[in-house]
Each structure stands twice: as C-alpha cells, then as structure tokens.
Motif scaffolding. Structure first.
Motif: not given
Length: 149
Positions: A53-57, A25-32
C-alpha cells in the motif's frame, strides 16, 4: 491435491509473498489515505510479487522507489526516459505510468485500487510476461477465500 490449487504455494515465482491483509507499506500513512496494489517485479528478478500500500497522493515515482526498495531491485534513477535500463511502472494492460503524477491521477481505466502494478525495465512491457502476471493476479483474487489447511 486439486483442493489446494487456488491457494498460495503452487505458483512458483509468481506466488505472492504476503496476503492483502498483511500488505507492506509505510505505517505512518493513515488507513483512509492508503491505496493498495498487487505489485509484480521485473521478469527474471526472482522476486515474488507482493501486496503493498501507498499514500494515494504519493507521486508515482515515490511508489516506484518504494516498490523497488522493498523488492531489492537496483536501478539508476538518472537513466533517460525511453532507455532500456530505465525502471518503469506499468498497468496490467501494458500502459506506462507517468512518474511525475500522483498515483491517484492514474486511477480509472486499467488501474484501480487493489489492481496490479508491474515494475519493468524499458518503455515496453513484454506481452507474454503481462499475460503471466494477469493469470497470477486472477488466481490470487480467486484464491483469497481459500482456507489454508
């Protein structure tokens, strides 16, 4: 042997290419802010499923784009909704996801964090493929405690 049957490697095309802990996934997306899924690619594509993984938003369309890019799935975004050539995202139950909503808007029901997303062309998911995906996903969950010898 039978001991290894729950591990990676004996599932052919539906064997995962990575582990949940090495999700792509995009490592810039914070873990939370991340949401993880088991992503399956179109039947016959020859691309093994991946933990991603992806950003929830993120918009569902962006999730589809990122998954297709990762799997090297070529598709024409201009295809009309309902076209057999349109790439869509489905839940394990065969429900098509609306691309104009954030991925988190689909949570609940058939889609939960850590659940299965299936890329497929057209607006109907082939039931026999969905069943294969379901059994592969269950094997993976069951095999996650497996020690690789």
């Amino acid at each position: 042997g039978t001991m290894a049957s729950c591990c990676f490697g004996d599932q052919g095309e539906l064997a995962f290419q990575n582990t949940p802990s090495s999700a792509h996934g995009d490592g810039k997306v914070p873990a939370r802010s991340r949401i993880h899924f088991s992503v399956f690619f179109p039947e016959g594509s020859g691309v093994r499923p991946a933990h991603m993984f992806f950003a929830r938003t993120a918009l569902t369309e962006a999730v589809l784009d990122a998954a297709a890019r990762f799997g090297g799935i070529r598709y024409d975004k201009r295809r009309m909704i309902g076209s057999v050539d349109k790439l869509n995202l489905f839940t394990i139950d065969g429900d098509i996801l609306r691309l104009d909503l954030p991925i988190e808007a689909h949570l609940g029901g058939a889609l939960s964090p850590g659940g299965v997303l299936i890329l497929s062309f057209g607006n109907q998911l082939d039931r026999s493929y969905a069943a294969e995906v379901a059994s592969a996903a269950i094997r993976t969950q069951g095999g996650s405690q497996c020690a690789l010898m």
